[in-house]
Motif scaffolding. Structure first.
Motif, PDB file in Angstrom:
ATOM      1  N   UNK A   1     -19.249  64.395  23.657  1.00  0.00           N
ATOM      2  CA  UNK A   1     -20.083  63.241  24.013  1.00  0.00           C
ATOM      3  C   UNK A   1     -21.371  63.241  23.196  1.00  0.00           C
ATOM      4  N   UNK A   2     -21.963  64.422  23.026  1.00  0.00           N
ATOM      5  CA  UNK A   2     -23.184  64.501  22.230  1.00  0.00           C
ATOM      6  C   UNK A   2     -22.911  64.125  20.777  1.00  0.00           C
ATOM      7  N   UNK A   3     -21.812  64.630  20.227  1.00  0.00           N
ATOM      8  CA  UNK A   3     -21.518  64.337  18.825  1.00  0.00           C
ATOM      9  C   UNK A   3     -21.331  62.839  18.602  1.00  0.00           C
ATOM     10  N   UNK A   4     -20.655  62.152  19.525  1.00  0.00           N
ATOM     11  CA  UNK A   4     -20.504  60.691  19.402  1.00  0.00           C
ATOM     12  C   UNK A   4     -21.874  60.011  19.441  1.00  0.00           C
ATOM     13  N   UNK A   5     -22.718  60.447  20.387  1.00  0.00           N
ATOM     14  CA  UNK A   5     -24.062  59.880  20.512  1.00  0.00           C
ATOM     15  C   UNK A   5     -24.871  60.148  19.240  1.00  0.00           C
ATOM     16  N   UNK A   6     -24.845  61.377  18.755  1.00  0.00           N
ATOM     17  CA  UNK A   6     -25.620  61.751  17.566  1.00  0.00           C
ATOM     18  C   UNK A   6     -25.181  60.947  16.351  1.00  0.00           C
ATOM     19  N   UNK A   7     -23.866  60.812  16.153  1.00  0.00           N
ATOM     20  CA  UNK A   7     -23.381  60.024  15.010  1.00  0.00           C
ATOM     21  C   UNK A   7     -23.821  58.571  15.135  1.00  0.00           C
ATOM     22  N   UNK A   8     -23.804  58.050  16.350  1.00  0.00           N
ATOM     23  CA  UNK A   8     -24.236  56.671  16.560  1.00  0.00           C
ATOM     24  C   UNK A   8     -25.707  56.457  16.252  1.00  0.00           C
ATOM     25  N   UNK A   9     -26.553  57.358  16.731  1.00  0.00           N
ATOM     26  CA  UNK A   9     -27.992  57.187  16.493  1.00  0.00           C
ATOM     27  C   UNK A   9     -28.321  57.398  15.015  1.00  0.00           C
ATOM     28  N   UNK A  10     -27.623  58.329  14.355  1.00  0.00           N
ATOM     29  CA  UNK A  10     -27.849  58.549  12.919  1.00  0.00           C
ATOM     30  C   UNK A  10     -27.423  57.328  12.107  1.00  0.00           C
ATOM     31  N   UNK A  11     -26.279  56.753  12.450  1.00  0.00           N
ATOM     32  CA  UNK A  11     -25.814  55.561  11.724  1.00  0.00           C
ATOM     33  C   UNK A  11     -26.719  54.366  11.987  1.00  0.00           C
ATOM     34  N   UNK A  12     -27.250  54.262  13.189  1.00  0.00           N
ATOM     35  CA  UNK A  12     -28.197  53.190  13.500  1.00  0.00           C
ATOM     36  C   UNK A  12     -29.458  53.341  12.655  1.00  0.00           C
ATOM     37  N   UNK A  13     -29.964  54.564  12.543  1.00  0.00           N
ATOM     38  CA  UNK A  13     -31.163  54.815  11.736  1.00  0.00           C
ATOM     39  C   UNK A  13     -30.903  54.495  10.267  1.00  0.00           C
ATOM     40  N   UNK A  14     -29.676  54.751   9.810  1.00  0.00           N
ATOM     41  CA  UNK A  14     -29.343  54.520   8.402  1.00  0.00           C
ATOM     42  C   UNK A  14     -29.451  53.053   8.012  1.00  0.00           C
ATOM     43  N   UNK A  15     -29.380  52.157   8.993  1.00  0.00           N
ATOM     44  CA  UNK A  15     -29.472  50.726   8.682  1.00  0.00           C
ATOM     45  C   UNK A  15     -30.922  50.268   8.513  1.00  0.00           C
ATOM     46  N   UNK A  16     -31.890  51.151   8.769  1.00  0.00           N
ATOM     47  CA  UNK A  16     -33.292  50.780   8.670  1.00  0.00           C
ATOM     48  C   UNK A  16     -33.777  50.833   7.227  1.00  0.00           C
ATOM     49  N   UNK A  17     -34.631  49.875   6.831  1.00  0.00           N
ATOM     50  CA  UNK A  17     -35.208  49.918   5.479  1.00  0.00           C
ATOM     51  C   UNK A  17     -35.968  51.222   5.267  1.00  0.00           C
ATOM     52  N   UNK A  18     -35.773  51.831   4.128  1.00  0.00           N
ATOM     53  CA  UNK A  18     -36.479  53.071   3.802  1.00  0.00           C
ATOM     54  C   UNK A  18     -35.788  54.330   4.267  1.00  0.00           C
ATOM     55  N   UNK A  19     -34.644  54.205   4.944  1.00  0.00           N
ATOM     56  CA  UNK A  19     -33.889  55.395   5.369  1.00  0.00           C
ATOM     57  C   UNK A  19     -33.058  55.850   4.178  1.00  0.00           C
TER      58      UNK A  19
END
Length: 190
Positions: free
Chosen positions: A33-51
């Motif tokens: 469950x943590x790994x799914x959450x972590x991958x999701x939050x990391x991919x969400x951050x990747x969509x931000x300008x400057x990431x």
């Protein structure tokens, strides 16, 4: 125990790249469950300008933490992500994941050369990093003056300077800084 969104740590004010290293402890049985959450939050951050990129490093077992790594173009890009509603939504929706942040480091500039992988210890004082960088630059400067510069005299100044900068940068990053930081490890971070 559920995940808790940490208070926003102060983000460095310099204009260089920022690497954010976060250690989280996950209770046994909740790793998937943590790994799914972590991958999701990391991919969400990747969509931000400057990431600039991210990484997820699994626990080595036992009580060892998991590490999440973000790289940002600058402090403003890092701050934009940390204060975003998207990030807040990920922390609001993590019931049942049973993980807790145990450490956080923000590295800028030369600090990344001195960071020990898997460690959240603070970087050495800037004066020690300056001495270490000088010790790494000196042999490159001497060797470059003796071996490289004589072969570049026919090139225009801007081109010869670009060659010198590229060669020095590669040698600093892959040869001298790793060697100096290894040799001075005990002095840098006693």
């Amino acid at each position: 125990m559920t995940a808790v969104s940490p208070e926003h740590a102060s983000v460095p004010t310099d204009r260089g790249e920022v690497t954010l290293l976060i250690a989280r402890r996950v209770e046994p049985g909740h790793e998937a469950a943590f790994e799914r959450w972590a991958k999701g939050i990391l991919e969400s951050a990747a969509s931000f300008p400057g990431h600039l990129g991210y990484g997820l490093f699994r626990s080595s077992g036992g009580d060892a933490p998991w590490f999440l790594v973000h790289r940002f173009r600058d402090a403003e890009a890092c701050r934009a992500w940390q204060e975003s509603p998207e990030r807040a939504a990920w922390f609001a929706d993590c019931d049942g994941h049973y993980h807790t942040e145990i450490a956080r480091r923000q590295l800028t500039g030369m600090e990344t050369w001195f960071a020990k992988p898997g460690s959240t210890r603070p970087a050495p004082p800037r004066w020690k990093m300056t001495i270490s960088a000088t010790l790494a630059i000196y042999p490159i400067s001497v060797a470059g003056s003796l071996l490289l510069l004589p072969h570049l005299t026919a090139l225009p100044l801007l081109l010869s300077s670009a060659v010198v900068a590229c060669v020095f940068n590669v040698l600093m990053t892959y040869v001298t800084m790793p060697a100096v930081s290894r040799l001075l490890r005990d002095w840098l971070t006693p």
